[in-house]
Scaffold this motif. Structure first.
Motif, short mmCIF file in Angstrom:
data_model
loop_
_atom_site.label_atom_id
_atom_site.label_comp_id
_atom_site.label_asym_id
_atom_site.label_seq_id
_atom_site.Cartn_x
_atom_site.Cartn_y
_atom_site.Cartn_z
N PHE A 1 4.05 1.18 -2.09
CA PHE A 1 3.85 1.49 -2.69
C PHE A 1 3.02 2.36 -3.77
O PHE A 1 3.02 3.76 -4.36
N PRO B 1 0.26 7.75 6.98
CA PRO B 1 -0.82 6.75 7.63
C PRO B 1 -1.62 5.90 6.80
O PRO B 1 -1.96 4.89 7.46
N LEU B 2 -1.88 6.68 5.26
CA LEU B 2 -3.55 6.45 4.56
C LEU B 2 -3.33 4.41 4.59
O LEU B 2 -3.54 3.68 4.87
N PHE C 1 0.74 -1.28 -0.29
CA PHE C 1 0.29 0.17 0.36
C PHE C 1 0.54 0.79 -0.05
O PHE C 1 1.02 2.14 -0.66
N VAL D 1 7.72 0.17 7.63
CA VAL D 1 8.12 0.39 5.88
C VAL D 1 7.31 2.13 5.75
O VAL D 1 6.48 1.36 4.52
N PHE E 1 -0.07 3.89 -2.39
CA PHE E 1 -0.44 5.61 -1.48
C PHE E 1 0.50 6.28 -1.47
O PHE E 1 -0.46 7.44 -0.63
N GLY E 2 1.95 6.05 -1.52
CA GLY E 2 2.34 6.58 -0.75
C GLY E 2 2.65 6.88 0.21
O GLY E 2 2.30 5.89 0.97
N LEU E 3 3.24 7.34 0.66
CA LEU E 3 4.60 7.11 2.45
C LEU E 3 3.16 8.25 3.18
O LEU E 3 3.04 8.48 2.47
#
Lengths: 290, 270
Positions: free
Chosen positions: A154, A160-161, A152, A238, A156-158
């Motif tokens: 990868f 908390p989402l 995720f 991660v 949705f980007g870095l």
């Protein structure tokens, strides 16, 4: 025992009792031998050498000592203040972490609850739906949330989402299975009652199943929140948000003081919320069937 | 006969004032809505990521990298070994500690409370955090993973064991005492036979859970399949990653099956 059953012994029970005792002894010996064999084999695979363990213990002590700065009783307030120099930022991240756990628990629980009816043998629409939903839940549960988190991050980007979604998917699998097991143990009487009154499947579930399983569901949800809170503290390793990001950086860059400060903060937070959650769980669902 | 007014009063009593509960639900919904916005769930970040996610999943099929199979299988064996060894080690330490955490076996309230809090504090940090700490101490490899699993298990199992001990029926130990048994004898013949099946079954559950945890400890260098998996994911080797995920699923499923069978044997066999 023996004095009380001479008649039985005469009737040929003594050999049977002896036979049973022998069988129990053989079974116990087999179990112990099996476990010992497994432990020895796995110790070899895992490279479990007592020497390395003993050599490592002093280093563990060193690490623990490094994590706490010098605190003098005379200037304890300033010293602790200095140690927790970034407390505002850390508390915000900790709040993020708790919110991540809460939101993921809510999303996963809602999804798991909706799927649980199709995954219950007594409520499902048919064997094909049952089989597919069961496999989906198994997959979501068996893949660790950290693995979902990497994928995720990868997508949705870095941030908390990715963490929320990863924990939510894993929660969906775990809750779906537990809820389905609770659903399968309901008393079918009320359900037939609703059906006899002309209710459809949705009404049967809403009025006959949900009231019966709700205490169990609530209990499972609190319990899952406690587990998810721990996951949320490390999912940042991660890059998936929360206090874990900061903790991982501090560890990687050898900021020992910061590492110690954050670890203490995390442990305290989990400890307090765990305790509150457990109290609430026992109070709300204390009478629930376990 | 109950009068109509009384019946209405009873019904109203049963349901109570609905407002406190409504306010709790509203507050919870408010917090969750705030979290959904603050964490980026309701926003472009989520929507924009979906095509990329679909792409990543697409690249996972078919699984690739059969030539690396020996390497993967060895790492998987390490993972399974870490789960088993960590559980055994944790259980061996947790059992005596649980006697100190149960009020039945340690009636001194202050001490028992202290031991229980100590066990709780071991549980507060995740496996992965302990794994990092132990990697520092004993170096890279599965040994650090074994220790991480064991230490969290000491906390979890001593809590669960002590709850089982405290929930045991009080009659049998009283009977042993009445027959002249003391201290350890009361425990051995009055309590242990009651809690042993429960303890065994709890430990088996923990073993399943630990096998799952062990699959990811490699991400911080604590051995096992997690290292291979995070390594492949980091360089976007999606095909090999999906092969490893498949292997993990098979291993977890197999351990669940074995544990479930052992549990049934324990419950029905004795």
């Amino acid at each position: 025992m023996n004095t009380a059953t001479p008649a039985l012994a005469d009737a040929g029970f003594a050999p049977l009792l002896r036979e049973r005792a022998r069988r129990d002894a053989v079974r116990a010996a087999t179990a112990i031998a099996g476990l010992a064999g497994a432990v020895l084999l796995t110790a070899d695979v895992a490279g479990f050498e007592p020497g390395r363990l003993v050599a490592g213990l002093p280093r563990l002590g060193e690490f623990l000592v490094l994590m706490v700065p010098e605190l003098a009783l005379r200037s304890i307030v300033e010293d602790v203040g200095h140690w927790y120099w970034n407390i505002g930022h850390w508390l915000m991240l900790l709040l993020d972490t708790v919110l991540m756990a809460g939101l993921a628990t809510a999303l996963g629980t809602i999804g798991g609850a909706l799927l649980s009816f199709s995954a219950s043998r007594n409520l499902t629409r048919g064997p094909v739906v049952y089989w597919i939903v069961r496999r989906v839940l198994e997959f979501a549960r068996a893949v660790p949330d950290l693995v979902f988190a990497i994928i995720f991050v990868f997508s949705f980007g870095l941030g908390p989402l990715a963490g929320v979604l990863a924990i939510a998917v894993h929660t969906l699998g775990a809750q779906g299975k537990l809820f389905a097991e609770a659903n399968e143990n309901v008393d079918m009487g009320p359900l037939f009652g609703v059906r006899a009154c002309g209710g459809d499947r949705r009404e049967e579930i809403l009025w006959a199943v949900v009231p019966q399983v709700l205490p169990n569901w609530v209990s499972f949800t609190f319990w899952r929140f406690e587990i998810n809170l721990r996951s949320a503290t490390i999912i940042g390793f991660v890059g998936a948000g929360g206090i874990g990001v900061e903790l991982y950086d501090a560890l990687r860059l050898n900021y020992y003081d910061d590492t110690g400060a954050i670890l203490l903060l995390v442990a305290l937070c989990v400890f307090v919320i765990d305790d509150a959650s457990e109290r609430l769980r026992l109070r709300i669902a204390g009478g629930a069937r376990q | 006969m109950t009068s109509r007014a009384e019946l209405e009063r009873l019904l109203a009593d049963g349901t109570g004032n609905p407002w406190p509960m409504r306010i709790v639900w509203l507050a919870l919904a408010g917090v969750l809505a705030y979290a959904a916005v603050a964490l980026g769930l309701l926003g472009p970040q989520f929507v924009n990521g979906l095509p990329k996610l679909a792409g990543a999943i697409g690249m996972m099929f078919p699984p690739r990298g059969i030539e690396h199979m020996p390497e993967f299988l060895w790492a998987l064996a390490e993972t399974i070994a870490m789960g088993l060894l960590g559980t055994v080690l944790g259980a061996v330490v947790a059992f005596p500690l649980s006697l100190l955490c149960a009020s039945t076996t340690l009636p001194i309230r202050g001490l028992q409370f202290g031991f229980r809090r100590f066990a709780d504090s071991l549980r507060s940090l995740d496996h992965l955090i302990w794994a990092i700490v132990f990697v520092r101490a004993v170096g890279l490899g599965p040994l650090a993973g074994v220790l991480a699993i064991a230490i969290v298990d000491v906390g979890n199992l001593s809590k669960l064991y002590s709850e089982a001990i405290d929930n045991a029926a009080k009659g049998p130990p009283e009977g042993v005492r009445a027959a002249g048994g003391q201290g350890a004898e009361t425990f051995r013949w009055g309590i242990l036979p009651q809690v042993l099946p429960n303890i065994a079954s709890t430990t088996l559950y923990m073993w399943e859970s630990n096998t799952r945890s062990a699959t990811i400890l490699g991400i911080v260098g604590a051995g096992g399949i997690g290292y291979q998996l995070s390594d492949r994911l980091r360089v976007y080797e999606w095909g090999q990653a999906s092969l490893i995920i498949l292997l993990i699923l098979v291993a977890v499923y197999a351990i669940d099956l074995i544990s479930g069978r052992l549990r049934r044997m324990l419950i029905e066999g004795r």
